[in-house]
Motif scaffolding. Structure first.
Motif, mmCIF file in Angstrom:
data_model
loop_
_atom_site.group_PDB
_atom_site.id
_atom_site.type_symbol
_atom_site.label_atom_id
_atom_site.label_comp_id
_atom_site.label_asym_id
_atom_site.label_seq_id
_atom_site.Cartn_x
_atom_site.Cartn_y
_atom_site.Cartn_z
ATOM 1 N N THR A 268 7.850 8.232 -2.286
ATOM 2 C CA THR A 268 7.478 7.258 -1.047
ATOM 3 C C THR A 268 7.502 6.244 -1.183
ATOM 4 O O THR A 268 7.935 5.131 -2.897
ATOM 5 N N LEU A 269 7.719 4.821 -0.331
ATOM 6 C CA LEU A 269 7.768 3.501 -0.930
ATOM 7 C C LEU A 269 6.825 3.067 -1.282
ATOM 8 O O LEU A 269 6.829 2.301 -2.270
ATOM 9 N N GLU A 270 5.353 3.330 -1.255
ATOM 10 C CA GLU A 270 4.401 2.673 -1.764
ATOM 11 C C GLU A 270 4.274 3.966 -3.067
ATOM 12 O O GLU A 270 3.563 2.710 -4.017
ATOM 13 N N SER A 271 4.557 4.470 -3.146
ATOM 14 C CA SER A 271 4.580 4.991 -4.486
ATOM 15 C C SER A 271 5.794 4.532 -5.527
ATOM 16 O O SER A 271 4.938 3.456 -6.508
ATOM 17 N N PRO B 129 -0.256 5.322 -2.556
ATOM 18 C CA PRO B 129 -1.267 4.837 -3.453
ATOM 19 C C PRO B 129 -1.400 3.653 -3.453
ATOM 20 O O PRO B 129 -0.500 2.777 -3.176
ATOM 21 N N LYS B 130 -3.053 2.744 -3.327
ATOM 22 C CA LYS B 130 -2.778 1.252 -3.658
ATOM 23 C C LYS B 130 -3.124 1.748 -5.010
ATOM 24 O O LYS B 130 -3.268 1.600 -6.173
ATOM 25 N N LEU B 131 -1.679 0.230 -5.467
ATOM 26 C CA LEU B 131 -1.439 -0.244 -6.686
ATOM 27 C C LEU B 131 -3.119 -0.557 -6.796
ATOM 28 O O LEU B 131 -2.858 -0.299 -8.432
ATOM 29 N N GLU B 132 -3.533 -1.531 -7.223
ATOM 30 C CA GLU B 132 -5.081 -2.340 -7.634
ATOM 31 C C GLU B 132 -6.082 -0.991 -7.571
ATOM 32 O O GLU B 132 -6.736 -1.417 -8.433
ATOM 33 N N LYS B 133 -5.657 -0.354 -6.553
ATOM 34 C CA LYS B 133 -6.813 1.552 -7.764
ATOM 35 C C LYS B 133 -6.166 1.765 -8.723
ATOM 36 O O LYS B 133 -7.317 2.323 -9.495
ATOM 37 N N VAL B 134 -4.936 1.852 -8.414
ATOM 38 C CA VAL B 134 -4.294 2.189 -9.744
ATOM 39 C C VAL B 134 -4.823 1.785 -11.095
ATOM 40 O O VAL B 134 -4.759 2.154 -12.088
ATOM 41 N N GLU B 135 -4.205 0.202 -10.951
ATOM 42 C CA GLU B 135 -4.799 -0.911 -11.823
ATOM 43 C C GLU B 135 -5.895 -0.118 -12.982
ATOM 44 O O GLU B 135 -6.099 -1.131 -13.513
#
Length: 400
Positions: free
Chosen positions: A298-301, A358-364
């Motif tokens: 997805t674009l978010e991923s 997925p939210k980038l800030e959560k992954v980081e």
């Protein structure tokens, strides 16, 4: 009558203006590499066309078999040689025409006569050859404008040369003319097709594959070897980098929530790929991702995955339907390899409910609990490197 040479037409290369000579030089080198195992094959490149010559008939058969896989060639024609007399030329014309589909087809003879000392003018040559072909093949009819078959005759000092068959080439640009990039090669259907499309645009490939024993086995690795071998058959060798990925993948699944491990795993792959890319002097990363095909595409991923690299990431399949990708894979010979039932590291740890946004800030946030730098460097340093094709000379040694 023997075919001793092939006329190659450039197609797109003819539009390159002042850069044409460099593109033609690249194509010439690729063709020479493709036929390096054939002892009698010679390549002569000119501004508007190329000639491939072979003294051995079996080697010429190999030339005609392999040439459709060389990018940068629009079309090519086998050329039949005859002595400079009408009887020999008529036999050659029949030999050329006999290989063609002639049912209800129109034809004409066109003549070039650069050897002016030949004692017959072009109209006489046209008449002699054309009438002989027409008598031999009554299913043909003569048509001077836009015929189905054009039998071309060229009179040179050493011989007469004839051609009528036009075989479609692979098109595109010569491999290497567009720089070098690193293809993330899984064992699936998509990534080899992505590599094929980039080869067609002149990009030389380095390949990187992530291997996670004991979760993935040697059969999965052999499948990737076979895919690399296929990709090496389009006019340029490729180098495959096998990355030991088990430690990194286990650490991701220990530190990151299950529903975002897929995103984090791909971020780790990108970071390893950046190290290999720098060492191989590649200029971009290529993936087989197609928008919306799976949760990680997805674009978010894709945004979260891209965030770990400043390297250009090329996704030639991003807007292509899966059925179209499968059709290309079948055509280029990678599909049957890709569907072998041996899992790669991307499928063995797939979560039941992966995050599609997925939210980038959560992954980081979750990745920051541990430093992955050492494991990433270790994976890059311990890679296995193999060059393809592996068995080209052995494969054709019985022809020499």
């Amino acid at each position: 009558m023997k075919t001793k040479q092939v006329l190659v037409r450039y197609g797109e290369l003819s539009t390159k203006g002042k850069n044409r000579s460099s593109f033609i030089g690249r194509l010439r080198d690729n063709v020479r590499q493709m036929f390096a195992d054939l002892k009698t094959v010679r390549v002569k490149a000119e501004r508007d066309r190329m000639f491939i010559l072979a003294d051995d008939e079996r080697e010429m058969e190999q030339v005609l078999e392999r040439l459709p896989n060389v990018f940068g060639i629009q079309s090519f024609s086998p050329v039949t040689e005859a002595e400079l007399n009408f009887e020999a030329m008529k036999r050659a014309a029949i030999a050329v025409a006999s290989k063609l589909d002639r049912d209800n087809k129109s034809f004409k003879v066109s003549v070039k006569r650069p050897f002016k000392e030949f004692p017959h003018e072009k109209p006489e040559i046209t008449q002699e050859i054309g009438s002989h072909v027409l008598r031999s093949f009554p299913e043909l009819s003569v048509q001077m404008k836009h015929p189905d078959i054009e039998l071309k005759v060229e009179i040179r000092e050493e011989a007469a040369y004839m051609m009528a068959e036009v075989i479609e080439g692979a098109g595109g640009l010569p491999v290497g003319a567009g720089g070098k990039a690193l293809l993330m090669l899984s064992g699936g259907i998509d990534s080899p097709v992505a590599g094929y499309h980039m080869l067609k645009r002149g990009v030389r490939l380095e390949l990187i594959h992530f291997f996670s024993p004991p979760y993935t086995n040697d059969r999965a690795k052999e499948k990737v070897y076979d895919l690399a071998e296929k990709l090496s058959q389009f006019g340029s060798s490729v180098t495959l980098h096998i990355i030991p990925f088990t430690k990194l993948q286990q650490e991701v699944h220990k530190q990151v929530p299950d529903n975002i491990t897929m995103t984090s795993t791909r971020r780790m792959m990108m970071r390893v790929a950046d190290l290999v890319l720098a060492e191989t002097k590649s200029q971009a990363i290529i993936t087989g991702e197609s928008l919306g095909q799976v949760a990680s595409q997805t674009l978010e991923s894709l945004h979260a995955i891209n965030a770990v690299t400043n390297t250009p990431v090329l996704r030639p399949l991003i807007a292509i339907d899966k059925l179209d990708i499968i059709e290309t894979a079948q055509r280029i010979g990678t599909y049957d390899i890709s569907i072998r039932p041996y899992e790669d590291c991307c499928t063995i740890f797939t979560p039941a409910n992966p995050k599609t946004k997925p939210k980038l800030e959560k992954v980081e946030f979750y990745e920051n609990f541990v430093s992955f730098d050492e494991l990433i460097q270790e994976a890059a340093d311990q890679r296995e490197t193999i060059k393809f094709p592996r068995v080209k000379e052995a494969k054709y040694e019985n022809l020499l």
